[in-house]
Design an enzyme around this catalytic site. Structure first.
Site, PDB file in Angstrom:
ATOM      1  N   ASP A 394       1.174  -1.286   0.399  1.00 30.99           N
ATOM      2  CA  ASP A 394      -0.316   0.303   0.097  1.00 30.99           C
ATOM      3  C   ASP A 394       0.939   1.078  -0.469  1.00 30.99           C
ATOM      4  O   ASP A 394       1.968   1.779   1.227  1.00 30.99           O
ATOM      5  CB  ASP A 394      -1.038  -0.199   1.011  1.00 30.99           C
ATOM      6  CG  ASP A 394      -1.213   1.138   1.440  1.00 30.99           C
ATOM      7  OD1 ASP A 394      -2.938   0.709   0.698  1.00 30.99           O
ATOM      8  OD2 ASP A 394      -1.554   1.882   2.368  1.00 30.99           O
ATOM      9  N   GLU A 423       0.864  -0.163  -5.338  1.00 32.59           N
ATOM     10  CA  GLU A 423       0.231   0.330  -5.072  1.00 32.59           C
ATOM     11  C   GLU A 423       0.675   1.850  -5.310  1.00 32.59           C
ATOM     12  O   GLU A 423       0.462   1.905  -4.543  1.00 32.59           O
ATOM     13  CB  GLU A 423      -0.839  -0.009  -4.217  1.00 32.59           C
ATOM     14  CG  GLU A 423      -2.367   0.322  -4.319  1.00 32.59           C
ATOM     15  CD  GLU A 423      -2.555   1.328  -3.513  1.00 32.59           C
ATOM     16  OE1 GLU A 423      -3.842   2.020  -3.622  1.00 32.59           O
ATOM     17  OE2 GLU A 423      -1.765   2.509  -2.075  1.00 32.59           O
ATOM     18  N   TYR A 546     -14.984   0.511   4.914  1.00 33.15           N
ATOM     19  CA  TYR A 546     -15.522   1.148   6.389  1.00 33.15           C
ATOM     20  C   TYR A 546     -16.364  -0.183   6.814  1.00 33.15           C
ATOM     21  O   TYR A 546     -17.134  -0.002   8.151  1.00 33.15           O
ATOM     22  CB  TYR A 546     -16.006   2.502   6.059  1.00 33.15           C
ATOM     23  CG  TYR A 546     -14.773   3.617   5.450  1.00 33.15           C
ATOM     24  CD1 TYR A 546     -13.894   3.378   6.020  1.00 33.15           C
ATOM     25  CD2 TYR A 546     -15.160   3.726   4.159  1.00 33.15           C
ATOM     26  CE1 TYR A 546     -12.832   4.399   5.924  1.00 33.15           C
ATOM     27  CE2 TYR A 546     -14.357   4.424   3.373  1.00 33.15           C
ATOM     28  CZ  TYR A 546     -13.240   5.055   4.311  1.00 33.15           C
ATOM     29  OH  TYR A 546     -12.511   5.757   3.442  1.00 33.15           O
TER      30      TYR A 546
END
Length: 675
Positions: A394, A423, A546
């Site tokens: 990430d 990424e 979320y």
């Protein structure tokens, strides 16, 4: 300043592949035939010869293969890489006095008088002298040879001298191919030039070049609506994902999630009781980057998942996000690994005006940077020890670039088969620097390349040297963070067309691609904040980042059958498993993109795929395509047959000009050139 040896006359330049003068390794895949080219030349008319010297990092002995001339002082040699890891190569070149002599002798023999022309005027007879010079070259080689070769060379030199002593009026060529081959084994390297640097080459496993990724959230994997999924639920989905033709299953972070500043649904800054928070807010009292979220299961469940994935020929990819929630154990154990604001609080992540209070970035300028580096490497080591061989990293561009070069090198020492996907949606130089520093693959700007000129220009950059020697694209039409405006289509017919178009482009333009599912195959299109034009949100409404989502995998609207078909086409056609032969074929319609891929030239175009895609999700488009027949391995004249692998239909085409028509519902042709 005089050189230490001025008799080295050969110049070696323009060696390819090399990255930044050998600062970084070029990349290849195991069992590749690696072609090395260079400009090799000298002064005057003397011939040069050269050999490629190469070895694996674990080998002391250097192997050698000869170079062959290509054109205009460019030479080429190839060698096969049969081990993972680092290889080294360099070039040695020298003046080939024997080959120069053979060439000159041929000219002398050709200039002999024609016996049918007795009145022909000829110059001085100097062939006997030339033969004696050749004998000296052969004698010299005999001193470098051993055993029977030395005896053969000595005998041959003597025979040339005998022939010279005969002083014949006419000579036939005494030089045989066997002699030339034997002399090449024992070159005179007294004044050879060796390129001063051993250039590196990194060799990956095949999945580094060709891979199909499927991303999904483990906590949404339960078959019971609203129930938190587990690693066992993920394991239950593996047969379905494998049957769709994917070979990498990628999960967002599976670690404990912090509660401090936890985000609610749709990135709300306040979370209600029971809200799960973002998996990227890593760390809680249960542990950090080497712990499993308790609701997902245990390390034993994880080990079972790794084995199950392997049984389906799947790689399990983990998301590595080097950031911490305020509840991560490191926050109290290593406070100097974080930035502190003047009021004493730790700096949370933000990209103004966005704020991510639930995430603390790491400070790579920490006084204890060595300890931080070791701890981060330890995370990779922990998971490779448990059988993980693929990592999606990430935002690596927000961490120190030297760290990645060191860390990936350390991981590869014990696990050379490890694959790292960056990424990094950032500036090109930074993306490319990450690739040079060790990342195996990288996300790309494909998501935002929509028009024909954009797609063609971008993929020509990615699939040609020098970029293709170190950068491997992995293209995604969507991610949990990116719902491009192209996909935000309320009309169900047009929506289906654009989703099909983008996944076909991804799966055929690049040998590695991925989708975030089930959102993609179920045509999830709703943005968090609808807005006209390019100012709208790329966030999903009710994003899985979320909250838990429940997906209907049996929906009749799913395009999973098409994706499955694409993946099986990719597996069945080696042309789609590489990028370097990508070629765009011109047509005047700006809404038709036509391109082809083929197996390597050395395989004589044994497999060639031609793709035509309708870029307009609303209207039927047609065009006459001007095919570059040489790129298809076909003659410029004559009929040939194509099979549409999407429909099974066959057509006979008669020349380079061919008509295609595509409705939005059909989206594309994927033609196999039938031999």
């Amino acid at each position: 300043m005089k050189p230490t040896e001025g008799r080295r006359r050969v110049v070696i330049e323009e060696i390819q592949p090399q990255i930044e003068g050998g600062r970084y390794p070029a990349k290849r895949v195991i069992n590749d035939e690696v072609e090395i080219t260079a400009a090799i030349f000298s002064d005057g008319h003397d011939h040069v010869a050269a050999r490629l010297l190469y070895r694996h990092d674990t080998q002391q002995q250097t192997l050698a293969v000869p170079f062959t001339p290509v054109d205009n002082d460019i030479w080429s040699a190839t060698f096969k890489v049969d081990q993972l890891g680092t290889w080294h190569f360099t070039i040695e070149a020298w003046i080939d006095h024997f080959d120069t002599w053979v060439h000159d002798l041929g000219k002398r023999l050709a200039a002999q008088p024609d016996p049918q022309e007795p009145t022909q005027q000829v110059g001085p007879q100097d062939i006997p002298l030339a033969l004696r010079i050749g004998a000296n070259h052969i004698d010299s080689a005999a001193t470098r040879a051993t055993g029977p070769d030395a005896a053969t060379l000595t005998k041959t030199a003597a025979q040339l001298r005998v022939l010279a002593d005969k002083n014949l009026p006419l000579y036939t060529d005494p030089i045989t191919d066997d002699l030339i081959e034997l002399m090449a084994k024992y070159p005179d390297l007294s004044y050879s030039t060796t390129y001063p640097t051993e250039l590196p080459l990194w060799v990956d496993r095949e999945r580094a070049r060709f891979s199909s990724w499927y991303e999904f959230f483990p906590r949404s994997a339960s078959a019971t609506p609203g129930k938190h999924g587990t690693l066992k639920d993920v394991e239950a989905r593996l047969p379905e994902i494998a049957a769709m033709g994917f070979d990498v299953v990628y999960m967002p972070p599976i670690h404990p999630i912090g509660t401090a500043f936890r985000k609610g649904p749709n990135n709300s800054v306040t979370a209600a009781p029971g809200d799960e928070g973002s998996p990227w807010a890593i760390g809680a009292p249960e542990g950090g980057h080497t712990a499993i979220h308790p609701k997902l299961g245990t390390l034993a469940d994880f080990d079972s998942l790794v084995k199950a994935a392997q049984s389906h020929s799947l790689d399990l990819a983990l998301d590595i996000a080097f950031q911490c929630s305020p509840d991560h154990p490191w926050v109290t154990e290593h406070p100097d690994w974080f930035l502190h604001r003047p009021d004493g609080t730790i700096q949370y992540a933000e990209n103004p005006p966005k704020k991510y209070q639930d995430i603390y970035p790491l400070n790579f300028e920490s006084p204890d940077w060595r300890g931080l580096w070791d701890a981060l490497y330890g995370i990779f080591k922990f998971w490779t020890d448990r059988g993980v061989r693929v990592f999606r990293v990430d935002n690596p561009h927000t961490k120190a670039l030297p760290f990645w070069e060191w860390c990936i090198t350390e991981v590869h020492k014990s696990t050379p088969e490890a694959i790292f996907l960056a990424e990094a949606f950032t500036r090109p130089h930074v993306m490319y620097s990450l690739a040079k520093g060790g990342f195996t693959q990288s996300y790309t700007y494909f998501t935002w390349r929509a028009t024909k000129p954009e797609l063609q220009e971008y993929f020509e950059e990615l699939t040609t040297t020098p970029v293709s020697d170190f950068f491997r694209p992995n293209v995604w039409p969507n991610t949990p963070d990116i719902l491009h405006e192209q996909l935000q289509v309320p009309d169900p017919i047009q929506r289906r067309a654009i989703f099909q178009q983008r996944v076909i482009l991804a799966a055929t333009l690049s040998s590695s691609y991925g989708i975030y599912g089930p959102a993609y195959e179920l045509l999830e299109w709703r943005p968090a904040k609808p807005s006209p034009g390019k100012t709208g949100s790329e966030e999903y409404l009710d994003s899985e980042k979320y909250q838990i989502r429940t997906w209907d995998h049996t929906s009749p609207d799913s395009i999973a059958p098409l994706i499955t078909q694409l993946n099986h086409i990719r597996r069945a056609n080696p042309a789609l498993q590489r990028n370097e032969t990508l070629h765009f074929h011109p047509c005047e319609n700006p809404q038709i993109l036509c391109y082809s891929k083929s197996t390597a030239t050395s395989e004589a175009h044994s497999n060639t795929i031609l793709i035509a895609v309708n870029l307009d999700p609303k209207n039927e488009q047609a065009a006459i395509i001007n095919l570059a027949m040489d790129k298809l391995g076909l003659p410029w004249q004559g009929a040939f047959e194509v099979e549409d692998l999407l429909t099974g239909a066959r057509y006979t085409w008669h020349d380079q000009w061919n008509y295609v028509a595509l409705k939005p519902a059909a989206t594309a042709h994927i033609f196999l050139i039938v031999r």
